[in-house]
Design a protein around this motif. Structure first.
Motif, PDB file in Angstrom:
ATOM      1  N   SER A   1      11.290  63.606 -12.135  1.00  0.00           N
ATOM      2  CA  SER A   1      10.926  62.564 -11.169  1.00  0.00           C
ATOM      3  C   SER A   1       9.445  62.239 -11.330  1.00  0.00           C
ATOM      4  CB  SER A   1      11.216  63.025  -9.735  1.00  0.00           C
ATOM      5  OG  SER A   1      10.418  64.151  -9.408  1.00  0.00           O
ATOM      6  N   ASN A   2       9.028  61.196 -10.651  1.00  0.00           N
ATOM      7  CA  ASN A   2       7.620  60.801 -10.594  1.00  0.00           C
ATOM      8  C   ASN A   2       6.975  60.646 -11.969  1.00  0.00           C
ATOM      9  OD1 ASN A   2       7.946  60.989  -7.825  1.00  0.00           O
ATOM     10  ND2 ASN A   2       7.067  63.024  -7.712  1.00  0.00           N
ATOM     11  N   MET A   3       7.638  59.937 -12.869  1.00  0.00           N
ATOM     12  CA  MET A   3       7.076  59.727 -14.206  1.00  0.00           C
ATOM     13  C   MET A   3       5.944  58.709 -14.142  1.00  0.00           C
ATOM     14  SD  MET A   3      10.474  59.784 -16.577  1.00  0.00           S
ATOM     15  CE  MET A   3      11.384  58.666 -15.531  1.00  0.00           C
ATOM     16  N   ASP A   4       4.859  59.037 -14.778  1.00  0.00           N
ATOM     17  CA  ASP A   4       3.692  58.172 -14.841  1.00  0.00           C
ATOM     18  C   ASP A   4       3.091  58.300 -16.231  1.00  0.00           C
ATOM     19  OD1 ASP A   4       1.726  56.411 -13.649  1.00  0.00           O
ATOM     20  OD2 ASP A   4       0.356  58.119 -13.696  1.00  0.00           O
ATOM     21  N   ILE A   5       2.681  57.180 -16.794  1.00  0.00           N
ATOM     22  CA  ILE A   5       2.168  57.177 -18.166  1.00  0.00           C
ATOM     23  C   ILE A   5       0.663  56.939 -18.156  1.00  0.00           C
ATOM     24  CG2 ILE A   5       2.296  56.063 -20.423  1.00  0.00           C
ATOM     25  CD1 ILE A   5       5.163  55.124 -19.502  1.00  0.00           C
ATOM     26  N   GLU A   6      -0.041  57.817 -18.850  1.00  0.00           N
ATOM     27  CA  GLU A   6      -1.481  57.678 -19.033  1.00  0.00           C
ATOM     28  C   GLU A   6      -1.732  57.441 -20.520  1.00  0.00           C
ATOM     29  OE1 GLU A   6      -5.504  60.458 -18.598  1.00  0.00           O
ATOM     30  OE2 GLU A   6      -3.536  61.350 -18.250  1.00  0.00           O
ATOM     31  N   VAL A   7      -2.636  56.522 -20.820  1.00  0.00           N
ATOM     32  CA  VAL A   7      -3.015  56.292 -22.209  1.00  0.00           C
ATOM     33  C   VAL A   7      -4.385  56.923 -22.406  1.00  0.00           C
ATOM     34  CG1 VAL A   7      -3.481  54.582 -23.993  1.00  0.00           C
ATOM     35  CG2 VAL A   7      -1.759  54.111 -22.238  1.00  0.00           C
ATOM     36  N   LYS A   8      -4.411  57.901 -23.296  1.00  0.00           N
ATOM     37  CA  LYS A   8      -5.654  58.601 -23.618  1.00  0.00           C
ATOM     38  C   LYS A   8      -5.655  58.756 -25.128  1.00  0.00           C
ATOM     39  CE  LYS A   8      -8.458  62.286 -21.752  1.00  0.00           C
ATOM     40  NZ  LYS A   8      -8.481  63.392 -20.791  1.00  0.00           N
ATOM     41  N   ASP A   9      -6.283  57.785 -25.787  1.00  0.00           N
ATOM     42  CA  ASP A   9      -6.263  57.708 -27.243  1.00  0.00           C
ATOM     43  C   ASP A   9      -6.535  59.069 -27.878  1.00  0.00           C
ATOM     44  OD1 ASP A   9      -5.942  56.206 -29.550  1.00  0.00           O
ATOM     45  OD2 ASP A   9      -8.041  55.587 -29.643  1.00  0.00           O
ATOM     46  N   PRO A  10      -5.693  59.523 -28.772  1.00  0.00           N
ATOM     47  CA  PRO A  10      -4.620  58.844 -29.492  1.00  0.00           C
ATOM     48  C   PRO A  10      -3.218  59.122 -28.932  1.00  0.00           C
ATOM     49  CG  PRO A  10      -5.115  60.877 -30.640  1.00  0.00           C
ATOM     50  CD  PRO A  10      -6.013  60.820 -29.416  1.00  0.00           C
ATOM     51  N   TYR A  11      -3.121  59.420 -27.628  1.00  0.00           N
ATOM     52  CA  TYR A  11      -1.836  59.811 -27.053  1.00  0.00           C
ATOM     53  C   TYR A  11      -1.434  58.965 -25.857  1.00  0.00           C
ATOM     54  CZ  TYR A  11      -2.507  64.148 -29.654  1.00  0.00           C
ATOM     55  OH  TYR A  11      -2.710  65.058 -30.648  1.00  0.00           O
ATOM     56  N   TYR A  12      -0.111  58.876 -25.673  1.00  0.00           N
ATOM     57  CA  TYR A  12       0.464  58.549 -24.382  1.00  0.00           C
ATOM     58  C   TYR A  12       0.756  59.901 -23.750  1.00  0.00           C
ATOM     59  CZ  TYR A  12       1.445  53.736 -25.823  1.00  0.00           C
ATOM     60  OH  TYR A  12       1.342  52.433 -26.248  1.00  0.00           O
TER      61      TYR A  12
ATOM     62  N   LEU B   1       3.345  56.755 -33.015  1.00  0.00           N
ATOM     63  CA  LEU B   1       4.789  57.017 -33.096  1.00  0.00           C
ATOM     64  C   LEU B   1       5.567  56.248 -32.037  1.00  0.00           C
ATOM     65  CD1 LEU B   1       5.069  60.853 -33.811  1.00  0.00           C
ATOM     66  CD2 LEU B   1       5.593  58.954 -35.340  1.00  0.00           C
ATOM     67  N   ILE B   2       5.050  56.211 -30.830  1.00  0.00           N
ATOM     68  CA  ILE B   2       5.746  55.516 -29.747  1.00  0.00           C
ATOM     69  C   ILE B   2       5.774  54.011 -29.995  1.00  0.00           C
ATOM     70  CG2 ILE B   2       5.686  54.984 -27.277  1.00  0.00           C
ATOM     71  CD1 ILE B   2       6.644  57.875 -28.000  1.00  0.00           C
ATOM     72  N   ASP B   3       4.662  53.455 -30.464  1.00  0.00           N
ATOM     73  CA  ASP B   3       4.590  52.018 -30.692  1.00  0.00           C
ATOM     74  C   ASP B   3       5.352  51.557 -31.932  1.00  0.00           C
ATOM     75  OD1 ASP B   3       3.035  51.902 -28.441  1.00  0.00           O
ATOM     76  OD2 ASP B   3       1.168  51.393 -29.477  1.00  0.00           O
ATOM     77  N   ALA B   4       5.779  52.489 -32.770  1.00  0.00           N
ATOM     78  CA  ALA B   4       6.465  52.135 -34.020  1.00  0.00           C
ATOM     79  C   ALA B   4       7.751  51.342 -33.769  1.00  0.00           C
ATOM     80  CB  ALA B   4       6.764  53.382 -34.841  1.00  0.00           C
ATOM     81  N   LEU B   5       8.516  51.690 -32.742  1.00  0.00           N
ATOM     82  CA  LEU B   5       9.761  50.963 -32.465  1.00  0.00           C
ATOM     83  C   LEU B   5       9.455  49.512 -32.104  1.00  0.00           C
ATOM     84  CD1 LEU B   5      12.826  50.848 -32.100  1.00  0.00           C
ATOM     85  CD2 LEU B   5      12.485  51.682 -29.755  1.00  0.00           C
ATOM     86  N   LEU B   6       8.507  49.294 -31.217  1.00  0.00           N
ATOM     87  CA  LEU B   6       8.144  47.928 -30.837  1.00  0.00           C
ATOM     88  C   LEU B   6       7.645  47.146 -32.048  1.00  0.00           C
ATOM     89  CD1 LEU B   6       7.710  45.701 -28.765  1.00  0.00           C
ATOM     90  CD2 LEU B   6       5.480  46.733 -28.254  1.00  0.00           C
ATOM     91  N   THR B   7       6.798  47.755 -32.851  1.00  0.00           N
ATOM     92  CA  THR B   7       6.273  47.090 -34.046  1.00  0.00           C
ATOM     93  C   THR B   7       7.396  46.714 -34.993  1.00  0.00           C
ATOM     94  OG1 THR B   7       4.182  48.276 -33.849  1.00  0.00           O
ATOM     95  CG2 THR B   7       4.702  47.350 -36.008  1.00  0.00           C
ATOM     96  N   SER B   8       8.334  47.615 -35.178  1.00  0.00           N
ATOM     97  CA  SER B   8       9.470  47.357 -36.056  1.00  0.00           C
ATOM     98  C   SER B   8      10.303  46.177 -35.548  1.00  0.00           C
ATOM     99  CB  SER B   8      10.325  48.614 -36.155  1.00  0.00           C
ATOM    100  OG  SER B   8      11.457  48.394 -36.941  1.00  0.00           O
ATOM    101  N   ILE B   9      10.547  46.140 -34.258  1.00  0.00           N
ATOM    102  CA  ILE B   9      11.324  45.049 -33.668  1.00  0.00           C
ATOM    103  C   ILE B   9      10.565  43.730 -33.796  1.00  0.00           C
ATOM    104  CG2 ILE B   9      12.172  44.118 -31.466  1.00  0.00           C
ATOM    105  CD1 ILE B   9      12.968  47.053 -30.792  1.00  0.00           C
ATOM    106  N   GLN B  10       9.281  43.761 -33.540  1.00  0.00           N
ATOM    107  CA  GLN B  10       8.477  42.537 -33.630  1.00  0.00           C
ATOM    108  C   GLN B  10       8.416  42.007 -35.061  1.00  0.00           C
ATOM    109  OE1 GLN B  10       4.896  44.102 -31.825  1.00  0.00           O
ATOM    110  NE2 GLN B  10       5.321  43.040 -29.907  1.00  0.00           N
ATOM    111  N   ASN B  11       8.516  42.890 -36.029  1.00  0.00           N
ATOM    112  CA  ASN B  11       8.435  42.477 -37.436  1.00  0.00           C
ATOM    113  C   ASN B  11       9.782  42.082 -38.034  1.00  0.00           C
ATOM    114  OD1 ASN B  11       5.668  42.834 -37.558  1.00  0.00           O
ATOM    115  ND2 ASN B  11       5.840  44.962 -38.212  1.00  0.00           N
ATOM    116  N   GLU B  12      10.851  42.184 -37.252  1.00  0.00           N
ATOM    117  CA  GLU B  12      12.186  41.851 -37.737  1.00  0.00           C
ATOM    118  C   GLU B  12      12.574  40.474 -37.185  1.00  0.00           C
ATOM    119  OE1 GLU B  12      15.382  41.540 -39.675  1.00  0.00           O
ATOM    120  OE2 GLU B  12      14.269  43.409 -39.962  1.00  0.00           O
ATOM    121  N   PRO B  13      12.623  39.466 -38.061  1.00  0.00           N
ATOM    122  CA  PRO B  13      12.886  38.092 -37.588  1.00  0.00           C
ATOM    123  C   PRO B  13      14.167  37.926 -36.772  1.00  0.00           C
ATOM    124  CG  PRO B  13      12.221  38.080 -39.883  1.00  0.00           C
ATOM    125  CD  PRO B  13      12.388  39.526 -39.476  1.00  0.00           C
ATOM    126  N   LYS B  14      15.217  38.653 -37.103  1.00  0.00           N
ATOM    127  CA  LYS B  14      16.481  38.441 -36.365  1.00  0.00           C
ATOM    128  C   LYS B  14      16.380  38.870 -34.896  1.00  0.00           C
ATOM    129  CE  LYS B  14      18.824  42.749 -37.679  1.00  0.00           C
ATOM    130  NZ  LYS B  14      19.952  43.306 -38.388  1.00  0.00           N
TER     131      LYS B  14
END
Length: 90
Positions: free
Chosen positions: A44-55, A74-87
């Protein structure tokens, strides 16, 4: 699925779902992994902090606060992959 894998998958797809609010598949997948975290692992109570180089995901399990770190790259890799796939960007 162990807690670390579920948290990794949830955080990766959450990044996608947050960026692609109209992407129903991303929203459903995020909800699926969130349900695993809540129902199967008692998180429960999940909260994300960005502290370079980690989430850093802060959460509570069995009334104990805890956290997990994941490399941003590593976490951003999925989004990057999707953004780079035209379909996926039509």
């Amino acid at each position: 699925m162990n807690l670390q894998d579920a948290m990794y998958n949830w955080l990766s797809i959450k990044k996608v779902a947050d960026e692609r609010e109209s992407d129903d598949a991303a929203q459903d997948t995020r909800a699926f992994f969130e349900e695993i975290l809540i129902e199967d692992h008692g998180i429960s109570n999940m909260d994300i902090e960005v502290k370079d180089p980690y989430y850093i995901v802060h959460y509570v399990k069995n009334n104990d606060p805890s956290n997990m770190k994941f490399p941003i790259e590593l976490i951003d890799a999925l989004l990057t992959s999707i953004q780079n796939e035209p379909k996926y960007n039509q």
